[in-house]
Design a protein around this motif. Sequence first.
Motif, PDB file in Angstrom:
ATOM      1  N   LEU A   3       0.834  -1.216   0.000  1.00  0.00           N
ATOM      2  CA  LEU A   3       0.000   0.000   0.000  1.00  0.00           C
ATOM      3  C   LEU A   3       0.860   1.255   0.000  1.00  0.00           C
ATOM      4  CD1 LEU A   3      -2.843  -0.970   2.489  1.00  0.00           C
ATOM      5  CD2 LEU A   3      -2.991  -0.706   0.022  1.00  0.00           C
ATOM      6  N   SER A   4       1.984   1.190   0.699  1.00  0.00           N
ATOM      7  CA  SER A   4       2.899   2.323   0.713  1.00  0.00           C
ATOM      8  C   SER A   4       3.441   2.583  -0.694  1.00  0.00           C
ATOM      9  CB  SER A   4       4.051   2.052   1.680  1.00  0.00           C
ATOM     10  OG  SER A   4       5.012   3.074   1.597  1.00  0.00           O
ATOM     11  N   LEU A   5       3.775   1.526  -1.403  1.00  0.00           N
ATOM     12  CA  LEU A   5       4.286   1.679  -2.763  1.00  0.00           C
ATOM     13  C   LEU A   5       3.241   2.299  -3.682  1.00  0.00           C
ATOM     14  CD1 LEU A   5       6.702   1.077  -4.621  1.00  0.00           C
ATOM     15  CD2 LEU A   5       5.599  -1.090  -5.156  1.00  0.00           C
ATOM     16  N   LEU A  26     -11.674  22.092  -8.534  1.00  0.00           N
ATOM     17  CA  LEU A  26     -11.227  21.037  -7.619  1.00  0.00           C
ATOM     18  C   LEU A  26      -9.729  21.086  -7.334  1.00  0.00           C
ATOM     19  CD1 LEU A  26     -13.290  17.974  -8.858  1.00  0.00           C
ATOM     20  CD2 LEU A  26     -13.608  19.302  -6.784  1.00  0.00           C
ATOM     21  N   TYR A  27      -9.088  22.211  -7.619  1.00  0.00           N
ATOM     22  CA  TYR A  27      -7.648  22.338  -7.408  1.00  0.00           C
ATOM     23  C   TYR A  27      -7.266  22.143  -5.942  1.00  0.00           C
ATOM     24  CZ  TYR A  27      -3.240  24.773  -6.616  1.00  0.00           C
ATOM     25  OH  TYR A  27      -1.990  25.107  -6.185  1.00  0.00           O
ATOM     26  N   ILE A  28      -7.890  22.876  -5.040  1.00  0.00           N
ATOM     27  CA  ILE A  28      -7.538  22.811  -3.617  1.00  0.00           C
ATOM     28  C   ILE A  28      -7.887  21.449  -3.006  1.00  0.00           C
ATOM     29  CG2 ILE A  28      -7.985  23.832  -1.341  1.00  0.00           C
ATOM     30  CD1 ILE A  28      -6.201  25.545  -3.099  1.00  0.00           C
ATOM     31  N   PRO A  29      -9.095  20.895  -3.219  1.00  0.00           N
ATOM     32  CA  PRO A  29      -9.372  19.575  -2.645  1.00  0.00           C
ATOM     33  C   PRO A  29      -8.445  18.474  -3.177  1.00  0.00           C
ATOM     34  CG  PRO A  29     -11.417  20.624  -3.287  1.00  0.00           C
ATOM     35  CD  PRO A  29     -10.309  21.476  -3.807  1.00  0.00           C
ATOM     36  N   LEU A  30      -8.116  18.540  -4.458  1.00  0.00           N
ATOM     37  CA  LEU A  30      -7.222  17.534  -5.026  1.00  0.00           C
ATOM     38  C   LEU A  30      -5.815  17.684  -4.465  1.00  0.00           C
ATOM     39  CD1 LEU A  30      -6.996  15.199  -7.015  1.00  0.00           C
ATOM     40  CD2 LEU A  30      -6.425  16.860  -8.782  1.00  0.00           C
ATOM     41  N   LEU A  31      -5.375  18.904  -4.265  1.00  0.00           N
ATOM     42  CA  LEU A  31      -4.052  19.133  -3.686  1.00  0.00           C
ATOM     43  C   LEU A  31      -3.993  18.641  -2.247  1.00  0.00           C
ATOM     44  CD1 LEU A  31      -1.262  20.358  -4.214  1.00  0.00           C
ATOM     45  CD2 LEU A  31      -2.153  22.520  -3.350  1.00  0.00           C
ATOM     46  N   ILE A  32      -5.032  18.899  -1.469  1.00  0.00           N
ATOM     47  CA  ILE A  32      -5.084  18.420  -0.081  1.00  0.00           C
ATOM     48  C   ILE A  32      -5.103  16.903  -0.047  1.00  0.00           C
ATOM     49  CG2 ILE A  32      -6.546  18.338   1.973  1.00  0.00           C
ATOM     50  CD1 ILE A  32      -7.336  21.254   1.321  1.00  0.00           C
ATOM     51  N   LEU A  33      -5.902  16.288  -0.908  1.00  0.00           N
ATOM     52  CA  LEU A  33      -5.966  14.829  -0.963  1.00  0.00           C
ATOM     53  C   LEU A  33      -4.625  14.220  -1.337  1.00  0.00           C
ATOM     54  CD1 LEU A  33      -7.727  12.234  -0.895  1.00  0.00           C
ATOM     55  CD2 LEU A  33      -8.075  12.596  -3.345  1.00  0.00           C
ATOM     56  N   SER A  34      -3.952  14.819  -2.296  1.00  0.00           N
ATOM     57  CA  SER A  34      -2.665  14.281  -2.726  1.00  0.00           C
ATOM     58  C   SER A  34      -1.601  14.425  -1.639  1.00  0.00           C
ATOM     59  CB  SER A  34      -2.210  14.937  -4.018  1.00  0.00           C
ATOM     60  OG  SER A  34      -2.050  16.325  -3.843  1.00  0.00           O
ATOM     61  N   LEU A  35      -1.633  15.515  -0.896  1.00  0.00           N
ATOM     62  CA  LEU A  35      -0.678  15.676   0.204  1.00  0.00           C
ATOM     63  C   LEU A  35      -0.960  14.682   1.331  1.00  0.00           C
ATOM     64  CD1 LEU A  35      -0.358  19.553   0.328  1.00  0.00           C
ATOM     65  CD2 LEU A  35       1.312  17.902  -0.529  1.00  0.00           C
ATOM     66  N   LEU A  40       0.446   9.568   4.022  1.00  0.00           N
ATOM     67  CA  LEU A  40       0.080   8.184   4.292  1.00  0.00           C
ATOM     68  C   LEU A  40       1.140   7.226   3.774  1.00  0.00           C
ATOM     69  CD1 LEU A  40      -2.135   6.220   5.353  1.00  0.00           C
ATOM     70  CD2 LEU A  40      -3.053   6.238   3.012  1.00  0.00           C
ATOM     71  N   ALA A  41       1.743   7.534   2.639  1.00  0.00           N
ATOM     72  CA  ALA A  41       2.802   6.682   2.085  1.00  0.00           C
ATOM     73  C   ALA A  41       4.003   6.632   3.020  1.00  0.00           C
ATOM     74  CB  ALA A  41       3.226   7.189   0.712  1.00  0.00           C
ATOM     75  N   ILE A  47       5.762   2.072   9.202  1.00  0.00           N
ATOM     76  CA  ILE A  47       5.113   0.951   9.874  1.00  0.00           C
ATOM     77  C   ILE A  47       5.597  -0.379   9.284  1.00  0.00           C
ATOM     78  CG2 ILE A  47       2.881  -0.181  10.292  1.00  0.00           C
ATOM     79  CD1 ILE A  47       3.362   2.286  12.000  1.00  0.00           C
ATOM     80  N   GLY A  48       5.681  -0.455   7.966  1.00  0.00           N
ATOM     81  CA  GLY A  48       6.142  -1.675   7.310  1.00  0.00           C
ATOM     82  C   GLY A  48       7.583  -1.999   7.644  1.00  0.00           C
ATOM     83  N   LEU A  49       8.443  -0.987   7.618  1.00  0.00           N
ATOM     84  CA  LEU A  49       9.855  -1.228   7.958  1.00  0.00           C
ATOM     85  C   LEU A  49      10.019  -1.616   9.418  1.00  0.00           C
ATOM     86  CD1 LEU A  49      11.635   1.581   5.951  1.00  0.00           C
ATOM     87  CD2 LEU A  49      11.727  -0.872   5.540  1.00  0.00           C
ATOM     88  N   ARG A  50       9.224  -1.016  10.301  1.00  0.00           N
ATOM     89  CA  ARG A  50       9.297  -1.387  11.711  1.00  0.00           C
ATOM     90  C   ARG A  50       8.862  -2.831  11.920  1.00  0.00           C
ATOM     91  NH1 ARG A  50       5.627   1.726  15.777  1.00  0.00           N
ATOM     92  NH2 ARG A  50       4.162   0.198  14.987  1.00  0.00           N
TER      93      ARG A  50
END
Length: 62
Positions: A3-5, A26-35, A40-41, A47-50
């Motif tokens: 999922l991280s990948l 949808l510029y601002i909502p898409l930018l917030i979602l992408s950040l 999350l990545a 978490i995976g490495l730990r």
Amino acid sequence: MGLSLICMFLGPTLIYIAFSNQEKALYIPLLILSLLICGLAVYLAFIGLRTIMDSMFQQSSS
């Protein structure tokens, strides 16, 4: 880690799409979602490495 990948590729792609369409509504909502996906990545990678490191260096209880 899988999922991280996925998030590592999806987040920057969405950031690129958001910055290339700054005049859209949808510029601002898409930018917030992408950040959030980029964050999350990073979180999922840690978490995976730990989990991997804990399984490799686990102390024996006997």
